[in-house]
Design an enzyme around this catalytic site. Structure first.
Site, short mmCIF file in Angstrom:
data_model
loop_
_atom_site.label_atom_id
_atom_site.label_comp_id
_atom_site.label_asym_id
_atom_site.label_seq_id
_atom_site.Cartn_x
_atom_site.Cartn_y
_atom_site.Cartn_z
N ARG A 38 59.52 94.54 -14.05
CA ARG A 38 59.58 93.79 -12.79
C ARG A 38 58.53 94.28 -11.79
O ARG A 38 58.84 94.81 -10.73
CB ARG A 38 60.97 93.86 -12.15
CG ARG A 38 62.08 93.34 -13.03
CD ARG A 38 63.41 93.27 -12.32
NE ARG A 38 64.47 92.77 -13.19
CZ ARG A 38 65.73 92.54 -12.81
NH1 ARG A 38 66.08 92.78 -11.55
NH2 ARG A 38 66.61 92.08 -13.66
N ASP A 86 68.51 99.94 -8.13
CA ASP A 86 68.16 98.58 -8.50
C ASP A 86 66.69 98.33 -8.16
O ASP A 86 65.84 99.12 -8.55
CB ASP A 86 69.08 97.58 -7.81
CG ASP A 86 69.05 96.21 -8.47
OD1 ASP A 86 68.44 96.05 -9.53
OD2 ASP A 86 69.64 95.27 -7.90
N ASP A 139 68.78 97.96 -3.33
CA ASP A 139 67.39 97.57 -3.08
C ASP A 139 66.81 98.35 -1.90
O ASP A 139 67.46 98.49 -0.85
CB ASP A 139 67.29 96.08 -2.75
CG ASP A 139 67.71 95.19 -3.91
OD1 ASP A 139 67.64 95.67 -5.06
OD2 ASP A 139 68.11 94.05 -3.66
#
Length: 507
Positions: free
Chosen positions: A244, A191, A162
């Protein structure tokens, strides 16, 4: 027991040696010109987000220096502003130990701490293949930084892949004018760009760019992780993202004035009971930009003012429930803070001119025009306004009051009486029967409570416009405004705030 001069000198020399070795420039400055503007959105709630305001300012050119700055504080909650310049990477980010920190190598670790600002300055701050991890922490500001190519597999790895990740009881984070980017999706080792999980609340992401990633970010790590929420996304650009943008599992999100372009699979994925207020965004050249996807557990949305430009929609079937082709509201979301909406048609232009690192931290004025934000703290308690105090003879009201206090105490000319909110935050207003021109205010704290007021905003109560914002009581200036009611809103405090006088002046 007092330390001897020799011991104090030794500590000073040790700090200097650490600074030289790590790239930490030690300063005794307690105010920063690098941080601009004040928190917006949900980060203004729950006591507000002021970061390291009022603390020492230090300059760091390595990740180790950032950790050293955290570890050199008197306590884990001592306010600090860390100005970062240069490239932060695995080669210059090591673990530093201390009672006020809990750091680790290969990641910028903001763990079990509070009251910290990290701001890029000078030629810029780039966190290269190195993530920023916020865990069990509160009151954090990250502004004007680039975080790129953080991996969870391959080499080197950092922060679970992240760019910025938050987890485990995180509260009040404002990330502003950041550029978060990857170079591919999960198969390439990356990610999420902006992830929140395990009870993370009161977060705002503003004027930032998220691009070139399989996953933009999420709220909630699984369908059962529904303890997150109260997150605002505004004036951000999501570009070349698979999905997302963001993924919402439970909780509430406010998503407005963002520009979405080239979303390949899905965009705002509201599921598992999440509720999203989606206002005046511009969706362009994308697919399935809003809905519930990849689950049978539905989420909900309230929509208004959005533009859908060359957006394609899948057929509804099973776990795939897009909101389009004609999105309508499925819930209602009440927003507790003031905000100004740009018209969606101008969002691509204003976001392009303001979002991301090294853009001068410009913001929109609510009328599609970029402008410099106001100073973080435009108060000067040593130079109060002069002239006639317009509050004398006016009326007063507010949001709440503690027992034994009164709204009228702030307009009675008596510093021996005061108003306190029923809690750590709240607002008090001065009002007139006819429009009155005001350009200055002076907030006087009651004796013995000086310094309790941290974050604040001054509002034109008639329109909801923010006239000024900052931290600490004192004199406040703003453009002359004609209004019937002016509000002083405390968004953060240390102890019990006590406003003895809310003075107002015409100039």
């Amino acid at each position: 027991m007092k330390k001897s001069a020799a011991v104090r000198l030794g500590a000073t020399l040790a700090t200097a040696a650490l600074a030289a070795a790590t790239g930490l420039a030690v300063s005794t400055t307690t105010a920063s010109a690098a941080v601009t503007g004040s928190a917006t959105g949900y980060a203004t709630q729950n006591g507000g987000t002021t970061g390291g305001a009022g603390g020492q300012t230090v300059r760091a050119t390595t990740g180790t220096a950032i950790h050293a700055a955290l570890c050199n504080r008197a306590s884990s909650s001592t306010p600090i502003i860390i100005e970062v310049q240069g490239t932060i990477n695995h080669g210059n980010t090591t673990k530093v130990s201390g009672s006020s920190c809990n750091t680790a190598a290969g990641v910028i670790e903001l763990k079990q701490i509070s009251n910290v600002t990290i701001v890029g300055v000078g030629s810029g701050a780039v966190f290269d293949q190195l993530g920023i991890h916020i865990r069990e922490s509160s009151n954090i500001i990250i502004q004007n930084v680039t975080v790129r190519n953080v991996k969870k597999s391959g080499s080197p790895t950092s922060n679970g892949g992240d760019a910025i990740g938050m987890e485990s009881g995180v509260r009040n984070v404002w990330v502003d004018h950041a550029t978060l980017e990857a170079s591919g999706g999960e198969s390439e080792g990356y990610d999420g760009l902006f992830d929140m999980k395990d009870n993370t609340q009161y977060v705002t992401l503003s004027y930032s760019i998220l691009r070139n990633s399989g996953r933009g970010g999420l709220i909630g790590s699984s369908e059962s992780d529904r303890s997150n929420g109260y997150v605002t996304f505004h004036h951000n650009k999501y570009e070349n993202i698979d999905s997302r943008a963001p993924l919402l599992r439970g909780g509430i999100a406010h998503i407005y004035n963002n520009h979405y372009v080239d979303l390949h699979e899905s965009g705002i994925n509201s599921r598992a009971g999440a509720r999203a207020k989606v206002d005046n965004n511009y969706f362009e050249d994308s697919k399935d930009v809003l809905g519930t996807f990849y689950t049978s557990e539905a989420g909900y949305w309230q929509v208004g003012g959005n533009v859908f430009d060359n957006v394609t929609w899948s057929a509804r079937s099973g776990d795939n429930q897009p909101a389009g082709p004609n999105p309508t509201s499925t819930t209602s979301v009440s927003i507790p803070y003031s905000y100004s909406l740009d018209n969606a048609n101008c969002v691509p232009d204003v976001v392009n001119r303001t979002a991301g690192a090294n853009k001068g931290n410009q913001v929109s004025n609510g009328n599609c025009t970029p402008q410099n934000p106001g100073p973080t703290d435009p108060t000067d308690p040593t130079d109060p306004p002069t002239g006639t105090n317009l509050s004398l003879g006016a009326g007063a009201d507010g949001s709440s009051k503690a027992g034994g206090t009164s709204y009228g105490n702030v307009i009675d000319g008596n510093t021996g009486s005061y108003w306190s909110p029923n809690g750590s935050t709240g607002s008090v207003s001065v009002k007139w029967s006819s429009a009155t021109s005001v350009s200055k205010a002076h907030i006087r704290e009651a004796a013995g409570s000086e310094g309790a007021i941290r974050g604040w905003r001054v509002l034109n109560h008639d329109t909801g416009a923010v006239l000024a914002s900052g931290s600490g009581a004192g004199a406040i200036s703003f453009p002359k405004t004609s209004l019937k009611k002016i509000t002083f809103e405390i968004t953060g405090s240390n102890g019990t705030p006590k406003v003895a006088e809310f003075e107002t002046y015409s100039g």
